[in-house]
Design an enzyme around this catalytic site. Structure first.
Site, short mmCIF file in Angstrom:
data_model
loop_
_atom_site.label_atom_id
_atom_site.label_comp_id
_atom_site.label_asym_id
_atom_site.label_seq_id
_atom_site.Cartn_x
_atom_site.Cartn_y
_atom_site.Cartn_z
N GLY A 16 9.98 6.56 3.86
CA GLY A 16 11.27 5.89 3.62
C GLY A 16 12.08 6.68 2.62
O GLY A 16 11.88 7.89 2.45
N CYS A 17 12.99 6.02 1.95
CA CYS A 17 13.82 6.69 0.94
C CYS A 17 12.93 7.40 -0.07
O CYS A 17 12.03 6.81 -0.66
CB CYS A 17 14.72 5.68 0.24
N PHE A 18 13.20 8.69 -0.28
CA PHE A 18 12.31 9.47 -1.15
C PHE A 18 12.39 9.06 -2.61
O PHE A 18 11.49 9.38 -3.39
CB PHE A 18 12.53 10.97 -1.00
N TRP A 19 13.41 8.34 -3.03
CA TRP A 19 13.50 7.92 -4.43
C TRP A 19 12.28 7.11 -4.85
O TRP A 19 11.69 7.34 -5.90
CB TRP A 19 14.76 7.09 -4.66
#
Length: 236
Positions: A58-61
């Site tokens: 998912g979002c790498f953050w």
């Protein structure tokens, strides 16, 4: 989801943020807690060194933030894997047709943490391996769950762990996480690096990413490494 859309989400009122945070659910596990350790794994190395793992969830953050808090991890970077170098930039990847997934490169000390333990953390708190081509509010192939292996040994350990979790019915739905060879990792733009640490109060981080770090701390206390600037969230 575009950067603009994410920033719009972060403009939500604080009350709505807290309400959504309280409603956040963990991945579709049969039991609420850490998944079992891999039966197939490397032993801890006899001497300190560096090894690399690459995960997409998912979002790498959020994925980067989780691994930043794992003891033995020396550095984690947000980036892109699965596509060509020429399309490894955010605007292109966000279209969902480059083959890239938002990914995180993890450099770790194999004398402190094993590849199998990183997989255990990844599947327990960093991603929902039952969601196909999405994670939470982010939809598209660029948000797929994947293990990009860099060696036959990593492939063996990752494949065996998925088989172990499947046989144990650890999740109520099938695991769809890809196990694929790493062809290249391309570091994302500087503004994506350490994003959760630098923007701890943004609603997107509070809703989607901070609970992952909270679960890591709760479920893997011996592996958790605190950072003074990270979001502090109570587990619900």
């Amino acid at each position: 989801m575009s950067v603009i859309t994410r920033y719009t989400l972060r403009g939500l009122a604080a009350a709505l943020t807290l309400a959504l945070l309280n409603a956040c659910s963990s991945p579709a596990q049969a039991a609420d807690g850490a998944l079992p350790a891999p039966r197939v794994d490397d032993a801890l190395a006899a001497t300190h060194g560096e090894a690399t793992a690459v995960f997409a969830g998912g979002c790498f953050w959020g994925v980067e933030s989780v691994f930043d808090h794992v003891k033995g991890v020396r550095k984690a970077w947000s980036g892109y894997a699965g596509g060509q170098a020429s399309t490894a930039h955010y605007d292109a990847v966000s279209d969902g047709d480059t083959g890239h997934a938002e990914s995180v490169k993890v450099v770790y000390d194999p004398a402190q943490v094993t590849y199998g333990q990183l997989l255990q953390v990844f599947f327990s708190v960093a991603t929902d391996p039952t969601e196909l081509n999405r994670q939470g509010p982010d939809v598209g192939t660029q948000y797929r769950s994947a293990v990009f292996y860099g060696s036959d040994e990593q492939k063996r350990i990752a494949t065996a762990y998925i088989e172990q979790l499947t046989k144990a019915h650890a999740f109520s739905d099938p695991i769809v996480t890809q196990v694929v060879p790493l062809q290249g990792f391309y570091k994302a733009e500087d503004y994506h690096q350490d994003y959760a640490r630098q923007h701890p109060d943004q609603p997107y981080i509070l809703i989607n990413d901070a609970p992952k770090v909270a679960r890591l701390k709760s479920w893997f206390p011996s592996m958790y490494r605190a950072e003074a600037t990270v979001v502090s969230v109570q587990l619900h």
